[in-house]
Design a protein around this motif. Structure first.
Motif, PDB file in Angstrom:
ATOM      1  N   VAL A   2       1.000  -0.781   0.176  1.00  0.00           N
ATOM      2  CA  VAL A   2      -0.397   0.333   0.207  1.00  0.00           C
ATOM      3  C   VAL A   2       0.982   0.975   0.268  1.00  0.00           C
ATOM      4  O   VAL A   2       2.085   1.068   0.623  1.00  0.00           O
ATOM      5  N   THR A   3       1.051   2.416  -1.269  1.00  0.00           N
ATOM      6  CA  THR A   3       1.430   3.313  -1.046  1.00  0.00           C
ATOM      7  C   THR A   3       0.717   4.568   0.413  1.00  0.00           C
ATOM      8  O   THR A   3       0.009   4.287   0.905  1.00  0.00           O
ATOM      9  N   SER A   4       1.791   5.595  -0.157  1.00  0.00           N
ATOM     10  CA  SER A   4       1.203   6.237   1.338  1.00  0.00           C
ATOM     11  C   SER A   4       0.276   7.116   1.013  1.00  0.00           C
ATOM     12  O   SER A   4      -0.829   7.064  -0.155  1.00  0.00           O
ATOM     13  N   VAL A   5      -0.534   8.168   2.637  1.00  0.00           N
ATOM     14  CA  VAL A   5      -1.477   8.539   2.456  1.00  0.00           C
ATOM     15  C   VAL A   5      -1.868   9.659   1.197  1.00  0.00           C
ATOM     16  O   VAL A   5      -1.190  10.344   1.357  1.00  0.00           O
ATOM     17  N   LYS A   6      -3.000   9.980   0.461  1.00  0.00           N
ATOM     18  CA  LYS A   6      -2.477  11.138  -0.409  1.00  0.00           C
ATOM     19  C   LYS A   6      -3.675  11.927  -0.045  1.00  0.00           C
ATOM     20  O   LYS A   6      -4.759  11.869   1.567  1.00  0.00           O
ATOM     21  N   ASP A   7      -3.688  13.225  -0.675  1.00  0.00           N
ATOM     22  CA  ASP A   7      -4.735  14.006   0.046  1.00  0.00           C
ATOM     23  C   ASP A   7      -5.036  14.680  -0.853  1.00  0.00           C
ATOM     24  O   ASP A   7      -4.722  15.823  -2.020  1.00  0.00           O
ATOM     25  N   GLN A   8      -6.394  14.611  -0.853  1.00  0.00           N
ATOM     26  CA  GLN A   8      -7.305  15.561  -2.208  1.00  0.00           C
ATOM     27  C   GLN A   8      -7.572  16.284  -2.457  1.00  0.00           C
ATOM     28  O   GLN A   8      -7.823  16.905  -3.273  1.00  0.00           O
ATOM     29  N   GLY A   9      -7.521  17.284  -1.093  1.00  0.00           N
ATOM     30  CA  GLY A   9      -7.975  18.373  -1.395  1.00  0.00           C
ATOM     31  C   GLY A   9      -8.913  19.046  -1.104  1.00  0.00           C
ATOM     32  O   GLY A   9      -9.977  18.102  -1.187  1.00  0.00           O
ATOM     33  N   GLN A  10      -9.159  20.155  -1.789  1.00  0.00           N
ATOM     34  CA  GLN A  10     -11.355  20.433  -1.381  1.00  0.00           C
ATOM     35  C   GLN A  10     -11.890  19.968  -3.080  1.00  0.00           C
ATOM     36  O   GLN A  10     -11.877  21.417  -3.416  1.00  0.00           O
ATOM     37  N   CYS A  11     -11.664  18.924  -3.238  1.00  0.00           N
ATOM     38  CA  CYS A  11     -11.770  18.172  -5.019  1.00  0.00           C
ATOM     39  C   CYS A  11     -12.664  17.227  -4.692  1.00  0.00           C
ATOM     40  O   CYS A  11     -11.626  16.731  -3.994  1.00  0.00           O
ATOM     41  N   GLY A  12     -13.986  16.948  -4.861  1.00  0.00           N
ATOM     42  CA  GLY A  12     -14.277  15.630  -5.163  1.00  0.00           C
ATOM     43  C   GLY A  12     -14.119  14.699  -6.036  1.00  0.00           C
ATOM     44  O   GLY A  12     -14.566  14.093  -6.960  1.00  0.00           O
ATOM     45  N   SER A  13     -12.965  14.274  -5.706  1.00  0.00           N
ATOM     46  CA  SER A  13     -11.433  13.424  -6.869  1.00  0.00           C
ATOM     47  C   SER A  13     -11.466  12.003  -6.382  1.00  0.00           C
ATOM     48  O   SER A  13     -10.405  11.217  -6.272  1.00  0.00           O
TER      49      SER A  13
END
Length: 336
Positions: A139-150
């Motif tokens: 499992v790769t590191s946790v990402k951050d989608q930011g204020q985008c519903g992606s």
């Protein structure tokens, strides 16, 4: 934000603010949180509005954590100056897209002919007492989608990253931005950038075009024009399947690899730790895509989110067994 809306909201929230008897302690908590989260507002009106929202959320957090019957704790985080409605609007997928998906539009891109194979495998497979693909390095590191519903692109990319590791022994970060930019109605896929979309459409796309690395196509949290051409752009999957809607089938699938799952994350905003069971199980709205990476000895689901490693348990949430937050409702897995 519209100034008239801010002023009206302040007027409506002021009684709540006064009723809380704003103390020096709460003001210090806000100042500390604001500094840590680098908040800068357009004007004093918006700043006052955000403070009032923050104080109300802080009070809810204290009340929740003071209840010994709760199985999970909540805490201040990057969403703490948002109302629940703003959180849904900025972070979660749009309800009209969800409704279309549940009517079957979003399922058009999946390989449904593999379902019978999945059901037969789950009936004859010996399940591990627990499994966690993080401990296997898959499992790769946790990402951050930011204020985008992606979230849909993060769920799909994470699914392909893990399968690539299991198959090729290489842990590579794939490009969510490529999926946001290229998996679009213009290219024949019912996904809509920051408004929402479906992991299955990403798998369909990647099986034809391939997905490149995050380094080559960085994430920017807004939808842009697709810059990918040709049909040989990195990792290409060959096959994926839809997982039947039972706990045993999801557990069986997780014995093979992580699984992309859709959930109702309406009440996930302030989750900090513990076993989450705070969804309204009588009214599940699938509005967020994540990655199930395993389950523990008590059958709690282990789920990777895309709201940064500062959220939850280092970016993860543990859900109570069975169909908590609709986790059994709509799941897919790469098999080849």
């Amino acid at each position: 934000m519209n100034k008239k809306f801010i002023i009206l909201s302040i007027i409506m929230l002021m009684p709540l603010c006064l009723a809380q008897d704003i103390s020096v302690e709460k003001l210090l908590a806000y100042n500390k949180w604001s500094s840590q989260n680098q908040r800068a507002y357009l004007n004093e009106d918006e700043k006052l509005y955000r403070q009032i929202v923050f104080f109300e959320n802080l009070q809810k957090i204290k009340e929740h954590n003071s209840n010994p019957n709760n199985t999970y704790s909540i805490h201040l985080n990057q969403f703490s100056d948002m109302t629940r409605e703003e959180f849904a609007e900025k972070i979660l997928m749009k309800q009209d897209l969800i409704n279309d998906y549940m009517k079957g539009i979003g399922q058009q891109a999946t390989h449904n002919n593999a379902n019978n194979e999945t059901q037969m495998n789950s009936q004859n497979h010996t399940l591990a007492a627990s499994i966690d693909w993080r401990t296997k390095g898959a499992v790769t590191s946790v990402k951050d989608q930011g204020q985008c519903g992606s979230c849909w692109s993060f769920s799909a990319a994470a699914l392909m990253e893990s399968f690539n590791f299991i198959q090729n022994k290489a842990l590579v970060n794939f490009s969510e931005q490529q999926l946001v930019d290229c998996v679009t109605p213009e290219n024949g896929y019912p996904s809509y950038g920051c408004k929402g979309g479906w992991p299955a459409t990403c798998l369909d796309y990647a099986s034809k075009v391939g997905i490149t690395t995050l380094d080559k196509y960085p994430y920017v949290a807004v939808q842009k024009n697709c810059t990918v051409t040709g049909t040989n752009n990195g990792f290409k999957l060959k096959k994926w399947i839809v997982i039947p809607n039972t706990s045993n089938d999801l557990k069986s699938a997780l014995n093979f690899s992580p699984v992309s799952v859709l959930v109702d994350a309406t009440n996930w905003d302030y989750y900090s730790s513990g076993i989450f069971n705070g969804c309204n199980q009588t009214n599940i709205n699938l509005n967020h895509a994540v990655l199930a990476v395993g389950y523990d000895e008590k059958d709690n689901w282990i789920v990777k989110n895309s709201w940064s490693a500062g959220w939850g348990e280092h970016g993860y949430i543990r859900l109570a067994p069975n169909n908590t937050c609709g986790i059994l409702s709509s799941n897919i897995q790469v098999t080849a």
